[in-house]
Write a protein that holds these residues in place. Structure first.
Motif, short mmCIF file in Angstrom:
data_model
loop_
_atom_site.label_atom_id
_atom_site.label_comp_id
_atom_site.label_asym_id
_atom_site.label_seq_id
_atom_site.Cartn_x
_atom_site.Cartn_y
_atom_site.Cartn_z
N THR A 269 0.85 -1.19 0.00
CA THR A 269 0.00 0.00 0.00
C THR A 269 0.89 1.23 0.00
OG1 THR A 269 -1.63 -1.18 1.36
CG2 THR A 269 -1.86 1.20 1.22
N ARG A 270 0.48 2.22 -0.81
CA ARG A 270 1.19 3.50 -0.82
C ARG A 270 0.24 4.57 -1.32
NH1 ARG A 270 7.21 4.94 -1.92
NH2 ARG A 270 7.09 7.14 -2.46
N GLU A 271 0.34 5.75 -0.73
CA GLU A 271 -0.45 6.89 -1.17
C GLU A 271 0.40 7.77 -2.07
OE1 GLU A 271 -2.43 8.91 2.03
OE2 GLU A 271 -3.29 7.03 2.77
N LEU B 67 -8.75 9.11 -2.88
CA LEU B 67 -8.80 9.67 -1.53
C LEU B 67 -9.32 11.11 -1.52
CD1 LEU B 67 -5.37 8.35 -0.21
CD2 LEU B 67 -7.65 7.33 0.10
N ARG C 121 -4.70 6.16 -3.14
CA ARG C 121 -4.03 5.05 -2.47
C ARG C 121 -3.94 3.90 -3.48
NH1 ARG C 121 -7.31 4.13 1.56
NH2 ARG C 121 -6.18 5.56 2.92
N ARG D 207 -3.20 0.09 -3.85
CA ARG D 207 -3.11 -1.17 -3.11
C ARG D 207 -2.81 -2.28 -4.10
NH1 ARG D 207 -7.96 -2.95 -1.20
NH2 ARG D 207 -9.08 -1.58 -2.62
#
Length: 160
Positions: free
Chosen positions: A21-23, A113, A119, A121
Motif C-alpha cells: 500500500t502506498r499513497e 482519496l 491510495r 493497493r
C-alpha cells in the motif's frame, strides 16, 4: 509542500500473499495511466540503478506484456498477461523469467482519496509460502520504493 511516503509491504500469515500500500499525490486516472502506458511505465518501474526496456505491451483484457531491466551487461526480464484492465483495478500475472515457475496473480486497486490523492493497493498471490518468502528476501522492497519514488516525482512534475 510534499509528503514522502514509504510503501507498506506485508506478508499474509495464512495465505502466500504479499500486500503493498502506498499513497500518491495524483489522481486515480494518473496512476492508472502510469501503469498502462508503456512509455510512462518504463520511466518509473524498478530500482534507480536499472534502465527499463518495454518489449511487449498490450494493456487490455487478454493482452500480454514483457519488459527487461538492464544495467550494463545484466538483464532481468519480466512478463505476464493482463486479465482485467479498468480505471479502478488491474489484474495481471507476473513472472520473473529467471524463476519461470514463480507466477504471481497480481491485483492493483486505485482508491480515490479526494483532493488529488490516490491510495495504490496491490496484492500478489504466489503458489507457496516458500516462493513468497523468496520474493521478500530478494530485495524487492528497494525496487518497489525506488520505483514508486520516481512515480511520485513524475506525478509532481506533471509528466503523468
Amino acid at each position: 509542500m510534499s509528503t514522502v511516503t514509504e510503501t507498506t509491504i506485508e506478508a499474509d500469515p495464512n495465505v502466500p500473499v504479499i500486500r503493498m500500500t502506498r499513497e500518491f499525490a495524483g489522481t486515480p486516472e494518473q496512476l492508472f495511466r502510469a501503469h498502462t502506458d508503456p512509455q510512462l511505465f518504463a520511466q518509473w518501474v524498478g530500482p534507480s540503478s536499472l534502465v527499463t526496456r518495454i518489449e511487449e505491451w498490450d494493456a487490455r483484457p487478454g493482452g500480454s506484456w514483457r519488459f527487461v531491466h538492464t544495467r550494463g551487461d545484466e538483464e532481468y526480464a519480466f512478463r505476464g498477461c493482463f486479465h482485467d484492465v479498468r480505471p479502478d483495478r488491474i489484474v495481471q500475472t507476473f513472472t520473473f523469467e529467471g524463476e519461470p515457475d514463480g507466477v504471481a496473480l497480481e491485483t492493483l486497486w486505485f482508491d480515490d482519496l479526494g483532493d488529488g490523492r490516490t491510495r495504490l493497493r496491490t496484492q500478489s498471490l504466489v503458489d507457496s509460502f516458500e516462493g513468497r518468502d523468496a520474493w521478500l528476501r530478494s530485495g524487492m522492497e528497494t525496487g518497489v520504493n525506488e520505483g514508486y519514488a520516481k512515480l511520485e516525482r513524475m506525478l509532481t512534475d506533471g509528466s503523468v
